[in-house]
Design a protein around this motif. Structure first.
Motif, PDB file in Angstrom:
ATOM      1  N   GLU A  49       4.056   5.153  -4.003  1.00 41.46           N
ATOM      2  CA  GLU A  49       5.463   4.729  -4.028  1.00 41.46           C
ATOM      3  C   GLU A  49       5.669   3.477  -4.872  1.00 41.46           C
ATOM      4  OE1 GLU A  49       6.439   4.318   0.068  1.00 41.46           O
ATOM      5  OE2 GLU A  49       6.720   6.477   0.398  1.00 41.46           O
ATOM      6  N   ILE A  50       4.655   2.607  -4.944  1.00 43.66           N
ATOM      7  CA  ILE A  50       4.798   1.399  -5.757  1.00 43.66           C
ATOM      8  C   ILE A  50       4.138   1.561  -7.127  1.00 43.66           C
ATOM      9  CG2 ILE A  50       4.950  -0.080  -3.716  1.00 43.66           C
ATOM     10  CD1 ILE A  50       2.057  -0.990  -4.299  1.00 43.66           C
ATOM     11  N   GLY A  51       3.779   2.804  -7.445  1.00 40.63           N
ATOM     12  CA  GLY A  51       3.260   3.101  -8.774  1.00 40.63           C
ATOM     13  C   GLY A  51       1.803   2.734  -8.998  1.00 40.63           C
ATOM     14  N   GLU A  52       1.051   2.590  -7.916  1.00 39.18           N
ATOM     15  CA  GLU A  52      -0.370   2.241  -8.034  1.00 39.18           C
ATOM     16  C   GLU A  52      -1.224   3.497  -7.855  1.00 39.18           C
ATOM     17  OE1 GLU A  52      -1.771  -0.427  -8.895  1.00 39.18           O
ATOM     18  OE2 GLU A  52      -0.367  -2.082  -8.572  1.00 39.18           O
ATOM     19  N   ASN A  53      -2.035   3.787  -8.853  1.00 39.64           N
ATOM     20  CA  ASN A  53      -2.925   4.944  -8.781  1.00 39.64           C
ATOM     21  C   ASN A  53      -4.356   4.436  -8.614  1.00 39.64           C
ATOM     22  OD1 ASN A  53      -4.032   7.479  -8.916  1.00 39.64           O
ATOM     23  ND2 ASN A  53      -3.962   7.585 -11.156  1.00 39.64           N
ATOM     24  N   MET A  54      -4.779   4.288  -7.352  1.00 42.31           N
ATOM     25  CA  MET A  54      -6.117   3.744  -7.092  1.00 42.31           C
ATOM     26  C   MET A  54      -6.671   4.350  -5.814  1.00 42.31           C
ATOM     27  SD  MET A  54      -5.303  -0.089  -5.562  1.00 42.31           S
ATOM     28  CE  MET A  54      -4.134  -0.524  -6.831  1.00 42.31           C
ATOM     29  N   SER A  55      -7.972   4.268  -5.663  1.00 44.56           N
ATOM     30  CA  SER A  55      -8.617   4.733  -4.436  1.00 44.56           C
ATOM     31  C   SER A  55      -8.384   3.711  -3.327  1.00 44.56           C
ATOM     32  CB  SER A  55     -10.118   4.900  -4.660  1.00 44.56           C
ATOM     33  OG  SER A  55     -10.725   3.634  -4.875  1.00 44.56           O
ATOM     34  N   LEU A  56      -8.593   4.126  -2.094  1.00 44.63           N
ATOM     35  CA  LEU A  56      -8.455   3.185  -0.983  1.00 44.63           C
ATOM     36  C   LEU A  56      -9.520   2.099  -1.056  1.00 44.63           C
ATOM     37  CD1 LEU A  56      -7.520   5.491   2.042  1.00 44.63           C
ATOM     38  CD2 LEU A  56      -6.056   3.949   0.746  1.00 44.63           C
ATOM     39  N   LYS A  57     -10.686   2.441  -1.560  1.00 40.32           N
ATOM     40  CA  LYS A  57     -11.735   1.429  -1.739  1.00 40.32           C
ATOM     41  C   LYS A  57     -11.243   0.334  -2.688  1.00 40.32           C
ATOM     42  CE  LYS A  57     -16.613   0.987  -3.129  1.00 40.32           C
ATOM     43  NZ  LYS A  57     -16.453   0.073  -4.273  1.00 40.32           N
ATOM     44  N   ASP A  58     -10.633   0.731  -3.801  1.00 41.34           N
ATOM     45  CA  ASP A  58     -10.093  -0.247  -4.749  1.00 41.34           C
ATOM     46  C   ASP A  58      -8.944  -1.033  -4.126  1.00 41.34           C
ATOM     47  OD1 ASP A  58     -11.892   0.493  -6.693  1.00 41.34           O
ATOM     48  OD2 ASP A  58     -10.528   1.925  -7.648  1.00 41.34           O
ATOM     49  N   PHE A  59      -8.126  -0.344  -3.340  1.00 41.25           N
ATOM     50  CA  PHE A  59      -7.013  -1.020  -2.670  1.00 41.25           C
ATOM     51  C   PHE A  59      -7.509  -2.174  -1.802  1.00 41.25           C
ATOM     52  CE2 PHE A  59      -4.843  -1.073   1.544  1.00 41.25           C
ATOM     53  CZ  PHE A  59      -3.716  -1.798   1.172  1.00 41.25           C
ATOM     54  N   PHE A  60      -8.498  -1.907  -0.964  1.00 45.25           N
ATOM     55  CA  PHE A  60      -9.015  -2.949  -0.082  1.00 45.25           C
ATOM     56  C   PHE A  60      -9.652  -4.085  -0.888  1.00 45.25           C
ATOM     57  CE2 PHE A  60      -8.414   0.158   3.261  1.00 45.25           C
ATOM     58  CZ  PHE A  60      -8.110  -0.622   4.362  1.00 45.25           C
ATOM     59  N   GLU A  61     -10.327  -3.746  -1.971  1.00 48.78           N
ATOM     60  CA  GLU A  61     -10.961  -4.774  -2.788  1.00 48.78           C
ATOM     61  C   GLU A  61      -9.939  -5.656  -3.496  1.00 48.78           C
ATOM     62  OE1 GLU A  61     -13.580  -2.739  -5.422  1.00 48.78           O
ATOM     63  OE2 GLU A  61     -15.152  -2.447  -3.895  1.00 48.78           O
ATOM     64  N   ARG A  62      -8.784  -5.089  -3.851  1.00 47.16           N
ATOM     65  CA  ARG A  62      -7.798  -5.837  -4.637  1.00 47.16           C
ATOM     66  C   ARG A  62      -6.775  -6.594  -3.800  1.00 47.16           C
ATOM     67  NH1 ARG A  62      -5.392  -2.006  -9.189  1.00 47.16           N
ATOM     68  NH2 ARG A  62      -3.968  -3.805  -9.267  1.00 47.16           N
ATOM     69  N   THR A  63      -6.814  -6.404  -2.463  1.00 50.37           N
ATOM     70  CA  THR A  63      -5.833  -7.125  -1.631  1.00 50.37           C
ATOM     71  C   THR A  63      -5.997  -8.641  -1.726  1.00 50.37           C
ATOM     72  OG1 THR A  63      -7.303  -6.855   0.289  1.00 50.37           O
ATOM     73  CG2 THR A  63      -5.501  -5.260   0.045  1.00 50.37           C
ATOM     74  N   ALA A  64      -7.203  -9.109  -2.006  1.00 52.20           N
ATOM     75  CA  ALA A  64      -7.430 -10.554  -2.098  1.00 52.20           C
ATOM     76  C   ALA A  64      -6.755 -11.168  -3.319  1.00 52.20           C
ATOM     77  CB  ALA A  64      -8.930 -10.839  -2.136  1.00 52.20           C
ATOM     78  N   SER A  65      -6.516 -10.365  -4.349  1.00 48.68           N
ATOM     79  CA  SER A  65      -5.942 -10.894  -5.593  1.00 48.68           C
ATOM     80  C   SER A  65      -4.520 -10.424  -5.863  1.00 48.68           C
ATOM     81  CB  SER A  65      -6.834 -10.516  -6.778  1.00 48.68           C
ATOM     82  OG  SER A  65      -6.965  -9.104  -6.864  1.00 48.68           O
ATOM     83  N   SER A  66      -3.974  -9.561  -5.005  1.00 48.34           N
ATOM     84  CA  SER A  66      -2.620  -9.037  -5.213  1.00 48.34           C
ATOM     85  C   SER A  66      -1.775  -9.267  -3.967  1.00 48.34           C
ATOM     86  CB  SER A  66      -2.680  -7.536  -5.529  1.00 48.34           C
ATOM     87  OG  SER A  66      -1.390  -6.957  -5.457  1.00 48.34           O
ATOM     88  N   GLU A  67      -0.708 -10.023  -4.122  1.00 49.81           N
ATOM     89  CA  GLU A  67       0.170 -10.310  -2.980  1.00 49.81           C
ATOM     90  C   GLU A  67       0.830  -9.038  -2.458  1.00 49.81           C
ATOM     91  OE1 GLU A  67       3.997 -13.131  -1.765  1.00 49.81           O
ATOM     92  OE2 GLU A  67       3.098 -13.284  -3.771  1.00 49.81           O
ATOM     93  N   ASP A  68       1.249  -8.157  -3.357  1.00 47.49           N
ATOM     94  CA  ASP A  68       1.900  -6.917  -2.936  1.00 47.49           C
ATOM     95  C   ASP A  68       0.957  -6.045  -2.114  1.00 47.49           C
ATOM     96  OD1 ASP A  68       4.243  -7.648  -4.179  1.00 47.49           O
ATOM     97  OD2 ASP A  68       3.862  -6.456  -5.996  1.00 47.49           O
ATOM     98  N   LEU A  69      -0.271  -5.886  -2.595  1.00 48.28           N
ATOM     99  CA  LEU A  69      -1.241  -5.066  -1.878  1.00 48.28           C
ATOM    100  C   LEU A  69      -1.626  -5.720  -0.549  1.00 48.28           C
ATOM    101  CD1 LEU A  69      -3.607  -3.849  -4.742  1.00 48.28           C
ATOM    102  CD2 LEU A  69      -1.585  -2.725  -3.795  1.00 48.28           C
ATOM    103  N   ASN A  70      -1.751  -7.026  -0.556  1.00 47.36           N
ATOM    104  CA  ASN A  70      -2.097  -7.738   0.670  1.00 47.36           C
ATOM    105  C   ASN A  70      -0.996  -7.598   1.720  1.00 47.36           C
ATOM    106  OD1 ASN A  70      -4.006  -9.471   2.087  1.00 47.36           O
ATOM    107  ND2 ASN A  70      -2.417 -11.048   1.952  1.00 47.36           N
ATOM    108  N   ASN A  71       0.251  -7.600   1.268  1.00 48.43           N
ATOM    109  CA  ASN A  71       1.376  -7.420   2.205  1.00 48.43           C
ATOM    110  C   ASN A  71       1.350  -6.037   2.847  1.00 48.43           C
ATOM    111  OD1 ASN A  71       2.379  -9.993   1.798  1.00 48.43           O
ATOM    112  ND2 ASN A  71       3.817  -9.371   0.186  1.00 48.43           N
TER     113      ASN A  71
END
Length: 375
Positions: A266-288
């Motif tokens: 829905e937010i236009g991110e095409n990534m695996s859940l593994k990548d999602f969890f790894e990137r939450t530390a550097s992305s405010e949107d993903l962390n939210n």
């Protein structure tokens, strides 16, 4: 087979202690030494136990006692984990050690016959050991009436009303038990995993969906119709959920692999859940996104903990096992805000030790509890 209570008690003690002498069995059971010797001789002749070595002599000297041990390969169990994407079948001994295993895709299952054929095809190679097989234990991702092995619904395959126990028994002519996979996972962790030594266990499985397994006083809690533990349907925000048309449960709308993948699209991110969890530390949107998901998960867990008062909470599943540290870090502050400290401070929170073998180990335990003797 083992029928007398005295035989069963001796076997329980043997399995618990590892090695023990006849005289100590007499002391622990309260049976006379001749009675113990007679039972032990019978169990040795059946091949259930064996004499292994001599123990230490007493302080008064004398002969060293002969020790006895349980033979885990006395019988085998076929344990099956039916997953939405793969089927795992294992031939195991009575300590749940894997002798042989098969893992195949289950994605082609669309009808009841597809499921039956997939199970029976992958059981078939193990039936050469038929005379040694105690029974079959099957864990399925759905609601199950354990009394008759009737599966009400498996969302992963969109299948309903399956008489799975009788279908499998008719095909392979072996005693069969069917249970919810998350409940079996909880049994497995209690017996051989992170919840060893505990009688009251809450297991939270976080994967494509979200579920719970409940152990009360070492007994799997299924409820009156096999519906206990369906935590994925818990309500954590009625103001937004009363109009819910989500294909999974209300909690699963917030925290599940399915929901997280949907939100990323829905937010236009095409990534695996593994990548999602790894990137939450550097992305405010993903962390939210993760913060909101974990907040709802924590609220549901708090509700379950207040109701059940477990000794230990085990977190497992594809997401729960692999992202345990990050999830715990997010949910603990919510616990601290919502309930008094005394409610959860004495509870141990643990990562699964069995991982993707949890259902297999639980299925093994269930078959032994029904048809044999297990500590």
């Amino acid at each position: 087979m083992i029928q007398k209570n005295s035989e069963r008690e001796i076997l329980r003690i043997l399995r618990r202690s590892g090695h023990i002498s006849r005289s100590k069995l007499s002391l622990q059971t309260g049976l006379s030494k001749p009675a113990v010797s007679e039972i032990v001789s019978g169990l040795i002749s059946l091949g259930v136990i064996r004499e292994v070595k001599k123990g230490k002599s007493s302080s008064k000297g004398g002969k060293r006692p002969i020790l006895l041990e349980f033979k885990p390969d006395y019988r085998y169990i076929i344990a099956i984990d039916v997953g939405g994407t793969k089927l795992r079948v294992a031939l195991t001994d009575l300590e749940s050690r894997v002798i042989e295993t098969r893992v195949v895709s289950s994605k082609g299952v669309m009808r009841k016959d597809d499921l039956l054929n997939l199970i029976c095809k992958n059981i078939s190679p193990f039936l050469e050991e038929r005379e040694k097989i105690l029974g079959i234990g099957i864990g399925v991702p759905g609601t199950v009436d354990m009394k008759n092995g009737f599966v009400y619904y498996m969302p992963a395959f969109n299948l309903r009303n399956i008489e799975l126990k009788s279908m499998v028994q008719k095909e392979v002519d072996l005693p069969t038990l069917v249970a919810n996979d998350v409940n079996l996972n909880a049994l497995g962790e209690m017996w051989k995993g992170a919840a060893r030594g505990h009688k009251n266990v809450l297991l939270i499985s976080l994967g494509t969906g979200t579920g719970a397994g409940i152990i009360l006083d070492r007994h799997m809690c299924n409820g009156s119709r096999g519906m206990a533990g369906e935590i994925g349907y818990m309500i954590t925000d009625w103001s937004r959920e009363k109009y819910n048309d989500f294909p999974f449960g209300n909690l699963e709308k917030w925290f599940s692999g399915y929901a997280l993948e949907k939100k990323l699209k829905e937010i236009g991110e095409n990534m695996s859940l593994k990548d999602f969890f790894e990137r939450t530390a550097s992305s405010e949107d993903l962390n939210n996104i993760l913060n909101e998901a974990c907040e709802h998960l924590a609220l549901a867990m708090v509700n379950a903990i207040c109701l059940l008062d477990p000794e230990v909470v085990v977190i497992t599943g594809g997401i729960g096992f692999n992202q345990y540290d990050k999830i715990i870090e997010k949910i603990m502050p919510v616990f601290e805000k919502t309930v008094p400290a005394e409610i959860f401070q004495s509870i141990s929170f643990k990562k699964s030790e069995l991982g993707d073998m949890g259902v297999i180990v639980g299925a093994n335990y269930l078959v032994q509890k029904e048809f044999f003797v297990v500590d």
